[in-house]
Structure formats: C-alpha cells, structure tokens
Design a protein around this motif. Structure first.
Motif, PDB file in Angstrom:
ATOM      1  N   UNK A 164      -8.394  -1.383 -16.012  1.00  0.00           N
ATOM      2  CA  UNK A 164      -7.134  -1.258 -15.169  1.00  0.00           C
ATOM      3  C   UNK A 164      -6.284  -2.545 -14.970  1.00  0.00           C
ATOM      4  N   UNK A 165      -7.128  -3.864 -15.392  1.00  0.00           N
ATOM      5  CA  UNK A 165      -6.448  -5.104 -15.397  1.00  0.00           C
ATOM      6  C   UNK A 165      -5.798  -5.113 -16.708  1.00  0.00           C
ATOM      7  N   UNK A 166      -6.560  -4.986 -17.719  1.00  0.00           N
ATOM      8  CA  UNK A 166      -5.971  -5.478 -19.006  1.00  0.00           C
ATOM      9  C   UNK A 166      -5.539  -4.319 -19.814  1.00  0.00           C
ATOM     10  N   UNK A 167      -5.491  -3.094 -19.477  1.00  0.00           N
ATOM     11  CA  UNK A 167      -5.229  -2.045 -20.453  1.00  0.00           C
ATOM     12  C   UNK A 167      -6.266  -1.634 -21.269  1.00  0.00           C
ATOM     13  N   UNK A 168      -6.025  -0.657 -22.315  1.00  0.00           N
ATOM     14  CA  UNK A 168      -6.897  -0.292 -23.042  1.00  0.00           C
ATOM     15  C   UNK A 168      -7.279  -1.135 -24.254  1.00  0.00           C
ATOM     16  N   UNK A 169      -6.185  -1.847 -24.792  1.00  0.00           N
ATOM     17  CA  UNK A 169      -6.581  -2.919 -25.749  1.00  0.00           C
ATOM     18  C   UNK A 169      -6.248  -4.077 -25.686  1.00  0.00           C
ATOM     19  N   UNK A 170      -6.375  -4.645 -24.157  1.00  0.00           N
ATOM     20  CA  UNK A 170      -6.343  -5.851 -23.821  1.00  0.00           C
ATOM     21  C   UNK A 170      -7.376  -6.674 -23.731  1.00  0.00           C
ATOM     22  N   UNK A 171      -7.386  -8.080 -23.521  1.00  0.00           N
ATOM     23  CA  UNK A 171      -8.501  -8.831 -23.413  1.00  0.00           C
ATOM     24  C   UNK A 171      -8.458  -9.572 -22.032  1.00  0.00           C
ATOM     25  N   UNK A 172      -9.848  -9.857 -21.728  1.00  0.00           N
ATOM     26  CA  UNK A 172      -9.755 -10.807 -20.424  1.00  0.00           C
ATOM     27  C   UNK A 172     -10.875 -11.685 -20.819  1.00  0.00           C
ATOM     28  N   UNK A 173     -10.450 -13.091 -20.504  1.00  0.00           N
ATOM     29  CA  UNK A 173     -11.038 -14.380 -21.142  1.00  0.00           C
ATOM     30  C   UNK A 173     -11.523 -15.027 -19.724  1.00  0.00           C
ATOM     31  N   UNK A 174     -12.664 -15.266 -19.514  1.00  0.00           N
ATOM     32  CA  UNK A 174     -13.139 -15.980 -18.073  1.00  0.00           C
ATOM     33  C   UNK A 174     -12.886 -17.610 -18.563  1.00  0.00           C
ATOM     34  N   UNK A 175     -12.490 -17.976 -17.291  1.00  0.00           N
ATOM     35  CA  UNK A 175     -12.417 -19.430 -17.403  1.00  0.00           C
ATOM     36  C   UNK A 175     -13.378 -20.215 -16.487  1.00  0.00           C
ATOM     37  N   UNK A 176     -13.302 -19.643 -15.119  1.00  0.00           N
ATOM     38  CA  UNK A 176     -14.212 -20.448 -14.316  1.00  0.00           C
ATOM     39  C   UNK A 176     -14.884 -19.470 -13.180  1.00  0.00           C
ATOM     40  N   UNK A 177     -15.844 -19.806 -12.673  1.00  0.00           N
ATOM     41  CA  UNK A 177     -16.567 -19.057 -11.785  1.00  0.00           C
ATOM     42  C   UNK A 177     -16.954 -19.989 -10.411  1.00  0.00           C
ATOM     43  N   UNK A 178     -16.199 -19.391  -9.270  1.00  0.00           N
ATOM     44  CA  UNK A 178     -16.551 -20.098  -8.020  1.00  0.00           C
ATOM     45  C   UNK A 178     -16.996 -19.209  -7.037  1.00  0.00           C
ATOM     46  N   UNK A 202      -4.674 -10.750 -21.367  1.00  0.00           N
ATOM     47  CA  UNK A 202      -3.724 -10.633 -22.413  1.00  0.00           C
ATOM     48  C   UNK A 202      -3.681  -9.039 -22.840  1.00  0.00           C
ATOM     49  N   UNK A 203      -2.429  -8.685 -22.553  1.00  0.00           N
ATOM     50  CA  UNK A 203      -1.997  -7.050 -22.985  1.00  0.00           C
ATOM     51  C   UNK A 203      -1.356  -7.064 -24.136  1.00  0.00           C
ATOM     52  N   UNK A 204      -1.265  -6.055 -24.902  1.00  0.00           N
ATOM     53  CA  UNK A 204      -0.584  -5.846 -25.940  1.00  0.00           C
ATOM     54  C   UNK A 204       0.852  -5.658 -25.846  1.00  0.00           C
ATOM     55  N   UNK A 205       1.240  -5.019 -24.550  1.00  0.00           N
ATOM     56  CA  UNK A 205       2.514  -5.165 -24.382  1.00  0.00           C
ATOM     57  C   UNK A 205       3.127  -6.051 -23.426  1.00  0.00           C
ATOM     58  N   UNK A 206       2.511  -7.250 -23.102  1.00  0.00           N
ATOM     59  CA  UNK A 206       2.960  -8.267 -22.299  1.00  0.00           C
ATOM     60  C   UNK A 206       2.560  -9.495 -22.621  1.00  0.00           C
ATOM     61  N   UNK A 207       3.145 -10.482 -21.723  1.00  0.00           N
ATOM     62  CA  UNK A 207       2.765 -11.964 -21.868  1.00  0.00           C
ATOM     63  C   UNK A 207       1.450 -12.078 -21.011  1.00  0.00           C
ATOM     64  N   UNK A 257      -5.030  -5.453  -4.824  1.00  0.00           N
ATOM     65  CA  UNK A 257      -5.070  -4.446  -5.806  1.00  0.00           C
ATOM     66  C   UNK A 257      -6.439  -4.215  -6.246  1.00  0.00           C
ATOM     67  N   UNK A 258      -7.224  -3.183  -6.174  1.00  0.00           N
ATOM     68  CA  UNK A 258      -8.623  -3.137  -6.620  1.00  0.00           C
ATOM     69  C   UNK A 258      -8.465  -2.940  -8.175  1.00  0.00           C
ATOM     70  N   UNK A 259      -9.466  -3.662  -8.812  1.00  0.00           N
ATOM     71  CA  UNK A 259      -9.534  -3.960 -10.147  1.00  0.00           C
ATOM     72  C   UNK A 259     -10.397  -3.145 -10.871  1.00  0.00           C
ATOM     73  N   UNK A 260     -11.849  -3.010 -10.352  1.00  0.00           N
ATOM     74  CA  UNK A 260     -12.831  -2.640 -10.966  1.00  0.00           C
ATOM     75  C   UNK A 260     -14.176  -2.509 -10.227  1.00  0.00           C
ATOM     76  N   UNK A 261     -15.130  -2.001 -10.914  1.00  0.00           N
ATOM     77  CA  UNK A 261     -16.605  -2.066 -10.227  1.00  0.00           C
ATOM     78  C   UNK A 261     -17.568  -2.489 -11.411  1.00  0.00           C
ATOM     79  N   UNK A 262     -18.263  -3.617 -11.140  1.00  0.00           N
ATOM     80  CA  UNK A 262     -19.386  -3.938 -12.107  1.00  0.00           C
ATOM     81  C   UNK A 262     -20.720  -3.535 -11.640  1.00  0.00           C
ATOM     82  N   UNK A 263     -21.348  -2.548 -11.858  1.00  0.00           N
ATOM     83  CA  UNK A 263     -22.494  -2.038 -11.472  1.00  0.00           C
ATOM     84  C   UNK A 263     -23.863  -2.979 -11.507  1.00  0.00           C
ATOM     85  N   UNK A 264     -23.849  -3.719 -12.725  1.00  0.00           N
ATOM     86  CA  UNK A 264     -25.021  -4.560 -12.914  1.00  0.00           C
ATOM     87  C   UNK A 264     -24.901  -5.721 -11.927  1.00  0.00           C
ATOM     88  N   UNK A 265     -23.645  -6.190 -11.367  1.00  0.00           N
ATOM     89  CA  UNK A 265     -23.589  -7.245 -10.364  1.00  0.00           C
ATOM     90  C   UNK A 265     -23.681  -6.684  -8.941  1.00  0.00           C
TER      91      UNK A 265
END
Length: 761
Positions: A39-53, A72-77, A120-128
């Motif tokens: 939902x955040x990055x789209x089907x072919x987008x990527x999410x790069x983690x930088x910090x955890x607080x 980063x999304x294929x169709x956006x900056x 905006x709700x972004x997602x659910x991580x069952x393992x966490x």
C-alpha cells in the motif's frame, strides 16, 4: 547502509511482548517492511529502512516504534516517510489496522473535504504483531487550546468528535456507565491506601459519583473513541487528525466530549493554576457538540466530572502532578457537592470526644474566625489546629469558617470545619453578605445560630477566638454566655495578630461594640501573634488597662516549611538560572492593582526582561482580573498562576513583591527574602502600619500606593536584585510552639487564677 536503532527503554527484553525484539532487528524489519507494505510503495516499488526508534513504552502492555524509511515508486519521486508501528500485548495488530482502515474509508482520508482525518493506515506485520500507520505532522491540540484561537479550535474538535460518532464504524466492544464507575472504584481506593488522610474524602467522592452516574439517563449509543483528549488531536493548519483508537467501542457519545472537557479542566488547574482558566474553550466545545449531536448537556458534564475524579488517581502516576492532587480533590468535591462539613448528630459528637492517650481525658479545640475576603486568618488557624493535634494526640479540632472557599487548606485527620455564610468588609466595622440574594438579616441569623449550635454540641475544652472579641455584629456573645454557664466551661482565648488597624480606630470600634467588657467577662487569656519589641499590641489597643488576665506574646506565626538553599530548589519549579521575582498576595481578593502595576513595569523591558517572574494571583481574585493579568503577561517571561500548594516558588525567589498582609510578608521574612512591599490603601491601616514598622527594622522596602509607577517599581526591583545577601531574621517566629504550650498550660491549671499582665515566654 547501516540502520540506526534507538531503544532507550530496553524494550527488547520484555518477555510479555517477545515480538518487540524481532521488530527491533534491522534485517528482519527491512525484510518485513519491504514485503508487507504494498500500500505504501506500490506493486513494484521499494522501501529502504533507515532508522528504528522506540518512542513510547508501557512495560508488558504496549509499545510504539517509529521506522524512518525511504520509499521509491516506479511512477513517482523518492519520498521520506516515518511509519508508526504499534504493538500491544496479547493482540496481533490486525484488528488495529482494520479499524483505522475502516475510518479511512468512512471519509477520514488525508484529503477529506471537511479537514477531519485519521493517519493513513499502511499495513500489518504479523511476525511483529504490529500494525503501521503513516506519521502525521502538526502540533498536539494540548498547547494550542490555551493559545489565541483556542475557542475556535475547541469548536472544530467538537465537530471532529461528532463526525467520528456518525461514521458508524462497527465494533463488538461495549462501554457503559457501569463500566465507567467500576473503573473509578478500582482505581481510587489505591490513592486512599497510599494517602490515608484522604480516605474519607475519596469514599465520599465515590459515593457521589455513583449517585451521579446512576441518575444519568440511558443514552442512544454509537461508536466512540473513549480516550478522547487533546493529545489525541494533531492540528496541521486547518486540518485535524484523530489518533489512537485503541479503546474504540460502542458507548455514550457524551463520554468523549465530557472526557475531553475533564482533561482541559485538569490541565488548566495544573499548568495555569486555575481550573476555570480555559472555561471559554470548554463552553465553546460543549455548545458546538450539543448543537450538532443533540446530546444532553447534563450528560456531557457528568462525564467531565467523572473524568476529573479519575484524574485524582492518574495524578499519582506522575511525580510532577502529585502536588496538585489536593487541589484536584477539592475541585471534585465542589463539582459533586461533596462537603467535609461536620454534621451535628449524636454519633459525630461522640466521635469528637475521643480520649487523649497522653492526658487520659478528651481534648477538643474550637476555633472561630470571622473571615472576610482573605485567607490570612484561615491560614493561621489551620496551622494552629495542625500543631495542636501533633502535640496532643487523640484530640479533635473543629473550625468555624467564614471563608468563601471553605476550609481551603488541607486538614489533617482530626480536624473538621463548619462553614458559616461568608461576609465582606465594606468599611471599618461595616460588613455585608458575600452571597447575592442572601439578605443581611438572614446572614446574621444563620451565622449566630450555627456558631452557637456548633459550640453547644461540640463542648470544647478550649475555644480560640480569632481577631474579633465579640464576633461580627456581636454574633459570638450569646455563645460566650452559654459556654460561661456550663458546669465545666472551656478556656476561652483571644488570638490577635500584631497589628489590627490604626490604634485609635480599633479602640473606638471596640468601645462601640463593647469588646473591652466582653474580653474582661469571658476571656481567660490573650495570645498576640507578634513581639512587643516590634509593635506593643496591648498598649496600642488598650488591653493593658482593660484585661486583668494574662497576655502572651507568642512570636510571629508562620509555617515551619524548611528554608532550603536556592541551588537545591530551582529544579523543582523549573526556574532557569537567571533571577526570579515572585509576585504574591495571599488570597488575592484585592491584589489586582498591585499585580497589574508589576506587569506594567515588566512591560517596559518587553522580551528583554532581565529576570523571570511568577505572579501568583491567589484563589480569591476574580476570574476576569486574573485573565487580564494573563493578557498583560503575554510575550513576557512571566507565568501567572492561580495558587500554589507550598512555598516552593517563594523559597527560590531572589525578590518577593507583595502587599503587606501578615502571612505572605512573614513567610518571606522567615525565608530570608528581599521584599518589596506595596501596602493596601484601605479601609484598614493595618498594612500601612506594618510596612512602616518593618521598614524601620530593615526587613522590607516599602512603596506607598500613591508613589507607585512602572518606572519607580522597575527601579526598586532592579536595586533589590542587585543587592547583597539578606541579613538573618531578627524576629521570633516560634508562635506555633508557644501557642500550643500555652494551651496545654491553660488546660492543666483549671483551678488556678490567671496571672495578670503581658509576658513573653
């Protein structure tokens, strides 16, 4: 690329929430954020983690973790996003995500036309066992409600609550009035266990809450937030974001606004020193909500009151809030109509006749104070009552109080009070009813009857009469006559502060009222709360020739709160390292002109004021006057407070600016403070005389009201701040010890004739 992990709470070791350790693992977090957030990055987008607080944490219960990611999304900056992840014990996170998503789809999107949204709700991580939402920017409504524009914001928040209630987002959870009362009955007794002196008062609060709750009509229910208060609203320009639906359930919509109003009131009391400081915001919110929803205003106020009572418990969880619990209890008692007044019945009378374990006989002290518009007499009498109980364990004290605020100060177990109708001083020896609509004749009759009734049932061993030998309008004389005729009459003491008024005025007033004859007939002793070397009270007011009994100069009567060096005290009131000026005047009933003059002087410097200032208005100052002072203080490093429970601010002050009332002036002298005194203009000359006397002793610098100007005041303040250390106090300030010692002496000499003349112990 290394990923920074910040875990200041050490949550990774929480065995009740083992998924937290996984959620803080950079590799696992990167993997799951990449795979679980289409939902955040789209089907072919990527999410790069930088910090955890880790930003919030309640051990074994809940945790909030922020992930800063690059998207980063294929169709956006590229976009930098902060995700807020929530983990709650024994929950898997999916329900939280679904609930927020339901609100998002029900018209609460970030671009909703009405400007009311949820993150905006972004997602659910069952393992966490975590669900994630996009962090929104803006400011919490908490501070903004107190700022200009707070009234309009309050109305907008009411509109947001109404929208939430109309959203019809389903939930299986229910919350009723019975649940609300159950929570109070679970939480409040823990306060009573920790603070036994409040146990009876808390029990009465709970009883009153039960009556209030059960009398509230059954509502039409809907989905409610159930934890709605200012921190749950983020303001971003014209848009509001509603947060934290963890307690969302079906219930009474009035609860949400009532809860919000209760939080505003508590915030006002704690941070502004006045529970009514934001009353216009509260009124605007309630009126707007009622207009939109059709809710009953009475139901909203019921929940606001129950929220205040709940805050008595909540305040025990935060050290910085604990000093305000006493004031909060008093406010709850006022809202609920709960009284600590002693009731006349046989069981109560027997309770007041306890046997003292130290003397083997029942000891009881009755204290009368006429109480005009001030707290000085009440403060001194409360100190005496407290010390009396400390020295004579098992005894009881009943105070006859005329102060509009009742007993006001915290009373220890064994002290109670009876409230008589309040009065105000119009001129020397001239009084009027405090209460509009209560005639002077009724005020006189009720006061006299209440005083006599209390004395007749209480049957004191000691009767301390404060300030007025005959009472106002001679109201004490019938009681004194009745007590004198008893088989075992009490010892009757007249307590006088050092300076009453101009000597010629007091002498004439006492002659007019027959006070000299009353003192001679009915009083066994006179206690003067002063020193003959400073002001010879007996000679000045003609007692040396009119009273054959004993006059005791007790020294000056102050609290015994320890004097503490500034280095140890400044952290508590959060004072910076620069100079501090405290402006105070006891109850504050007539302090507005002096305090307004101080603020006008401060305004000459603007933001470059070379010191900080705290203005303590006192609880008896009119609300409009206090608000005027707050407006004058805007833009200055000045705090305007209604009341403080202790001498903390005065203790760290470099200069105290005050009127010349007995209590505030003497406390400042005892604490070795430089003092700038501005005496009351009238009708009494008491403060003017005290200023003259203490100025000659070098204890204060006085400015007469007719000499007062902003420039003169600034000059005097700066001179005092630049002066060296204060010299030791040359006054006796052990009156509390002397008073109780002399009371004990009177009780032990029932058959002895009093010694004539004045003496200093």
């Amino acid at each position: 690329m290394s990923i920074l992990v910040s875990d200041p709470f050490g949550v990774a070791g929480d065995q009740a929430m083992p998924s937290l350790e996984l959620a803080l693992d950079p590799e696992l977090a990167q993997q799951h954020l990449r795979d679980r957030l289409p939902r955040l990055a789209g089907k072919n987008g990527s999410v790069q983690l930088r910090t955890i607080r880790v930003t919030r944490y309640k051990p074994g219960r809940r945790c909030v973790i922020e992930y800063e990611v690059g998207v980063e999304r294929p169709d956006g900056s590229p976009e930098a996003v902060v995700l807020v992840g929530k983990v709650m014990a024994h929950r898997y996170g999916k329900s939280g995500y679904r609930l927020l998503d339901a609100f998002w789809r029900a018209g609460f999107q970030s671009g909703s036309p009405d400007g009311i949204s949820v993150p905006e709700p972004v997602g659910h991580v069952p393992k966490f066992q975590m669900w994630l939402q996009r962090k929104v920017s803006g400011r919490a409504a908490t501070a903004l409600l107190a700022a200009p524009g707070g009234v309009a914001l309050a109305r907008r928040i009411a509109e947001a609550a109404d929208k939430l209630h109309r959203a019809k987002v389903p939930t299986e959870r229910r919350h009723t009035m019975a649940d609300e009362l159950r929570i109070l009955h679970e939480r409040l007794p823990t306060v009573a266990q920790a603070e036994p002196q409040w146990a009876g008062r808390i029990e009465r609060l709970l009883e009153a809450c039960d009556h209030l709750g059960t009398a509230t009509p059954k509502p039409t229910t809907c989905g409610i937030h159930r934890d709605f208060y200012a921190d749950q609203v983020i303001v971003n320009g014209e848009r509001l974001f509603l947060l934290d639906f963890d307690l969302y359930c079906e219930g009474d919509p009035a609860l949400d606004i009532g809860n919000f109003l209760g939080h505003i009131t508590e915030q006002s009391l704690r941070t502004l020193g006045d529970a009514g400081a934001l009353a216009d915001r509260e009124q605007a919110m309630e009126e707007r909500f009622v207009a939109l929803s059709g809710a009953a205003p009475a139901a909203v106020r019921v929940y606001a009151t129950l929220t205040l009572v709940r805050h008595v418990y909540l305040s025990t969880l935060f050290p910085e809030r604990r000093p305000f619990i006493q004031s909060l209890i008093e406010l709850c008692e006022e809202r609920l109509g709960v009284t600590r007044h002693w009731q006349f019945d046989e069981s109560t009378a027997l309770d007041f006749r306890k046997v003292s374990p130290t003397t083997g006989r029942p000891l009881s002290l009755l204290i009368y104070s006429h109480d005009g518009a001030g707290l000085g007499h009440l403060r001194r009498n409360t100190l005496i009552a407290t010390r009396f109980l400390e020295e004579m364990s098992g005894s009881n004290v009943l105070m006859l109080v005329g102060c509009p605020l009742g007993a006001f100060f915290e009373l220890p177990p064994g002290v109670d009070f009876v409230k008589v109708p309040s009065i105000r001083k119009v001129d020397t020896g001239v009084w009027d009813s405090w209460t509009p609509g209560l005639s002077l004749e009724k005020t006189k009759a009720i006061r006299a009857a209440t005083i006599r009734n209390a004395a007749e049932h209480f049957r004191p061993d000691l009767f301390l009469v404060d300030h007025s030998p005959t009472g106002v309008w001679g109201e004490l004389v019938p009681t004194l006559q009745m007590l004198k005729g008893l088989k075992d009459p009490p010892k009757v003491i007249l307590g006088l502060r050092d300076i009453l008024d101009a000597p010629e005025v007091t002498r004439e007033l006492w002659r007019r009222d027959g006070a000299y004859d009353v003192i001679s007939r009915y009083y066994d002793s006179v206690f003067v709360f002063g020193s003959p070397e400073v002001f010879d009270t007996t000679a000045q007011y003609g007692l040396d020739g009119a009273f054959v009994g004993e006059v005791t100069y007790c020294g000056y009567l102050c609290s015994e709160e320890a004097h503490t060096a500034n280095a140890h005290m400044r952290a508590a009131p959060r004072i910076a390292n620069n100079k501090l000026v405290v402006v105070a005047a006891g109850g504050g009933y007539d302090a507005y002109p002096m305090m307004s003059a101080c603020l006008k002087a401060f305004q000459l410097f603007g933001k470059d004021l070379p010191f900080e200032a705290v203005v303590i208005t006192g609880p008896l100052m009119e609300h409009e006057q206090r608000e005027s002072l707050r407006r004058q203080a805007q833009g200055l490093p000045v705090r305007v407070l209604r009341y403080v429970n202790d001498l903390g601010y005065m203790n760290v002050a470099d200069l105290v600016v005050t009127m010349a009332g007995y209590n505030t002036l003497l406390e400042a002298i005892r604490l070795r403070k430089r003092i700038l005194a501005i005496p009351r203009e009238g009708p009494s000359a008491e403060q003017r005389i005290r200023c003259e006397v203490f100025s000659r002793l070098g204890l204060v610098q006085a400015i007469r009201p007719e000499q007062l100007s902003p420039s003169r005041l600034v000059q005097a303040i700066l001179e005092n701040l630049d002066a060296g250390p204060i010299t030791p106090v040359p006054l006796r300030m052990d009156a509390l010890t002397t008073v109780v010692r002399q009371m004990r002496r009177l009780l032990q000499s029932d058959t002895a004739q009093p010694t004539s003349g004045a003496h200093v112990p």
